[in-house]
Design a protein around this motif. Structure first.
Motif, mmCIF file in Angstrom:
data_model
loop_
_atom_site.group_PDB
_atom_site.id
_atom_site.type_symbol
_atom_site.label_atom_id
_atom_site.label_comp_id
_atom_site.label_asym_id
_atom_site.label_seq_id
_atom_site.Cartn_x
_atom_site.Cartn_y
_atom_site.Cartn_z
ATOM 1 N N ARG A 66 0.823 -1.203 0.000
ATOM 2 C CA ARG A 66 0.000 0.000 0.000
ATOM 3 C C ARG A 66 0.864 1.263 0.000
ATOM 4 O O ARG A 66 0.490 2.260 -0.619
ATOM 5 C CB ARG A 66 -0.956 0.019 1.199
ATOM 6 C CG ARG A 66 -1.974 1.158 1.120
ATOM 7 C CD ARG A 66 -3.015 1.113 2.238
ATOM 8 N NE ARG A 66 -4.029 2.142 2.027
ATOM 9 C CZ ARG A 66 -3.902 3.409 2.431
ATOM 10 N NH1 ARG A 66 -2.798 3.796 3.078
ATOM 11 N NH2 ARG A 66 -4.853 4.289 2.192
ATOM 12 N N HIS A 67 2.006 1.243 0.669
ATOM 13 C CA HIS A 67 2.922 2.374 0.585
ATOM 14 C C HIS A 67 3.323 2.636 -0.870
ATOM 15 O O HIS A 67 3.336 3.779 -1.333
ATOM 16 C CB HIS A 67 4.194 2.107 1.408
ATOM 17 C CG HIS A 67 4.004 2.245 2.881
ATOM 18 N ND1 HIS A 67 3.720 1.181 3.692
ATOM 19 C CD2 HIS A 67 4.065 3.322 3.693
ATOM 20 C CE1 HIS A 67 3.614 1.595 4.943
ATOM 21 N NE2 HIS A 67 3.822 2.897 4.975
ATOM 22 N N VAL A 68 3.663 1.566 -1.555
ATOM 23 C CA VAL A 68 4.091 1.691 -2.948
ATOM 24 C C VAL A 68 2.974 2.279 -3.803
ATOM 25 O O VAL A 68 3.208 3.119 -4.679
ATOM 26 C CB VAL A 68 4.546 0.326 -3.489
ATOM 27 C CG1 VAL A 68 4.888 0.415 -4.963
ATOM 28 C CG2 VAL A 68 5.737 -0.194 -2.683
ATOM 29 N N GLN A 69 1.739 1.863 -3.527
ATOM 30 C CA GLN A 69 0.601 2.356 -4.299
ATOM 31 C C GLN A 69 0.269 3.808 -3.957
ATOM 32 O O GLN A 69 -0.006 4.613 -4.853
ATOM 33 C CB GLN A 69 -0.620 1.471 -4.035
ATOM 34 C CG GLN A 69 -0.473 0.057 -4.552
ATOM 35 C CD GLN A 69 -1.522 -0.888 -3.982
ATOM 36 O OE1 GLN A 69 -2.311 -0.517 -3.096
ATOM 37 N NE2 GLN A 69 -1.532 -2.121 -4.467
ATOM 38 N N GLN A 70 0.318 4.141 -2.680
ATOM 39 C CA GLN A 70 -0.119 5.457 -2.237
ATOM 40 C C GLN A 70 0.932 6.545 -2.473
ATOM 41 O O GLN A 70 0.586 7.717 -2.613
ATOM 42 C CB GLN A 70 -0.474 5.414 -0.745
ATOM 43 C CG GLN A 70 -1.676 4.565 -0.416
ATOM 44 C CD GLN A 70 -2.968 5.142 -0.984
ATOM 45 O OE1 GLN A 70 -3.261 6.313 -0.805
ATOM 46 N NE2 GLN A 70 -3.731 4.318 -1.674
ATOM 47 N N ALA A 71 2.185 6.180 -2.477
ATOM 48 C CA ALA A 71 3.258 7.156 -2.689
ATOM 49 C C ALA A 71 4.163 6.650 -3.806
ATOM 50 O O ALA A 71 5.361 6.425 -3.624
ATOM 51 C CB ALA A 71 4.046 7.372 -1.399
ATOM 52 N N SER A 72 3.582 6.483 -4.962
ATOM 53 C CA SER A 72 4.284 5.861 -6.087
ATOM 54 C C SER A 72 5.422 6.724 -6.627
ATOM 55 O O SER A 72 6.249 6.245 -7.416
ATOM 56 C CB SER A 72 3.295 5.547 -7.212
ATOM 57 O OG SER A 72 2.632 6.737 -7.644
ATOM 58 N N ASP A 73 5.474 7.994 -6.232
ATOM 59 C CA ASP A 73 6.547 8.880 -6.686
ATOM 60 C C ASP A 73 7.852 8.651 -5.923
ATOM 61 O O ASP A 73 8.903 9.150 -6.342
ATOM 62 C CB ASP A 73 6.125 10.341 -6.528
ATOM 63 C CG ASP A 73 5.741 10.686 -5.097
ATOM 64 O OD1 ASP A 73 4.981 9.897 -4.487
ATOM 65 O OD2 ASP A 73 6.179 11.729 -4.588
#
Length: 253
Positions: free
Chosen positions: A94-101
Motif C-alpha cells: 500500500r505504501h508503494v501504491q499510495q506514494a508511487s513517486d
C-alpha cells in the motif's frame, strides 16, 4: 528522542485529527550489530529530534534503510525520505501504491524474503487470519510487528494498543495493559478458520517473544512490562477478543 536501550531509540510525535485530537505517532531507531542504523516507520521530526537523529547517525549517513511497517501509516514517508534520500525505502504494497513517486524497493516489508535481510538484528511477525490491507480505510488491524533481538523491545503500530490518557493526565493515570485492535471483527477474513488462525498467531507470538521488556505502541504510549508481562498481557488481550473470535467461528466456521 528517548533512548530505551543501548541500541534502541524512540521518537514520539503528534498526529492531530481535525487539528484538535492528538492521536500521536512514533518512529524507532535501531543500531545494528554492524554499527549502521535502521528506522522503523516514518515521522516528520521537529527540529530538536531531527538534530538529535542526525547527530547520532553521522548526519544521517549511517542510516541504511527506512522500514515502513503499517500499510495505512503513509503521511510522513515523503518527509523522511527527503531528510534521508540515500536510505533504502522499504514499505508495504500500500505504501508503494499510495506514494508511487518515491523510490520504493521491490521487496515488501510484509514478505518473509525481505525479513531475512534484517534477521540478525530484528524479528518480524504479521497477524494471521486478517486482511493485511483492509478494504475499510479506517480498519488498521494488521501491520508488521518488529522486535529488536538485542534489547527485546517491540515496535508495533495499531495491531497492539496501549490505552493511555494524553499529556500531563497520562502521567497520573495508569496505562491499560496490551490490547488488540478494537476493530478486529471487521478485519477477520470471511472464511472458515480465520479466527483460529488469528488465535494461533497470538498464542505463538506470546511464547516466541517472551521476555519482551518494552512495547512501543504507535498512537498511545511506551509500555514497560513486568517480568512475564509480555506473555500475560498478550494472552489477556486474546481472552478479551474471544467473543469476537467465537462470533466469527459461528458465522464462518
Amino acid at each position: 528522542m528517548r533512548q530505551l536501550a543501548d541500541n534502541f531509540w524512540t521518537f514520539r510525535g503528534d498526529l492531530k485529527i481535525a487539528k484538535v485530537i492528538n492521536f500521536g505517532t512514533h518512529m524507532s531507531l535501531v543500531r545494528r550489530a554492524s554499527g549502521k542504523f535502521l528506522l522503523l516507520d516514518s515521522y516528520d521530526l521537529d527540529e530538536d529530534d531531527r538534530n538529535a537523529l542526525l547527530s547520532l547517525t553521522d548526519e544521517g549517513r549511517a542510516i541504511e534503510a527506512i522500514l515502513n511497517v503499517h500499510p495505512f501509516h503513509t503521511l510522513h514517508c515523503s518527509a523522511v525520505h527527503a531528510l534521508l534520500p540515500h536510505a533504502r525505502l522499504i514499505g508495504t504494497r500500500r505504501h508503494v501504491q499510495q506514494a508511487s513517486d518515491l523510490p520504493w524497493e521491490t521487496g515488501l516489508i510484509e514478505q518473509e524474503a525481505t525479513w531475512q535481510e534484517f534477521a540478525k538484528d530484528l524479528q518480524f511477525s504479521v497477524p494471521q487470519g486478517v486482511d493485511f490491507v483492509s478494504p475499510h480505510k479506517n480498519v488498521h488491524v494488521a501491520s508488521v510487528l518488529v522486535r529488536h533481538r538485542e534489547s527485546g523491545i517491540v515496535h508495533v503500530d495499531d495491531t497492539l494498543n496501549v490505552l493511555a490518557a494524553p499529556g500531563f493526565v497520562g502521567k497520573l493515570l495508569p496505562q491499560s495493559k496490551l490490547r488488540f485492535h478494537p476493530q478486529l471483527a471487521k478485519a477477520l477474513q470471511k472464511r472458515a478458520g480465520a479466527a483460529d488462525d488469528y488465535d494461533r498467531w497470538a498464542r505463538d507470538l506470546a511464547e516466541a517473544w517472551s521476555g519482551t521488556p518494552i512495547v512501543c505502541a504507535a498512537h498511545s504510549a511506551i509500555r514497560k512490562l513486568p517480568e512475564g508481562g509480555w506473555q500475560n498481557e498478550v494472552m489477556g488481550a486474546l481472552a478479551d477478543v474471544e467473543k469476537t473470535l467465537s462470533s466469527h467461528r459461528a458465522a464462518h466456521g
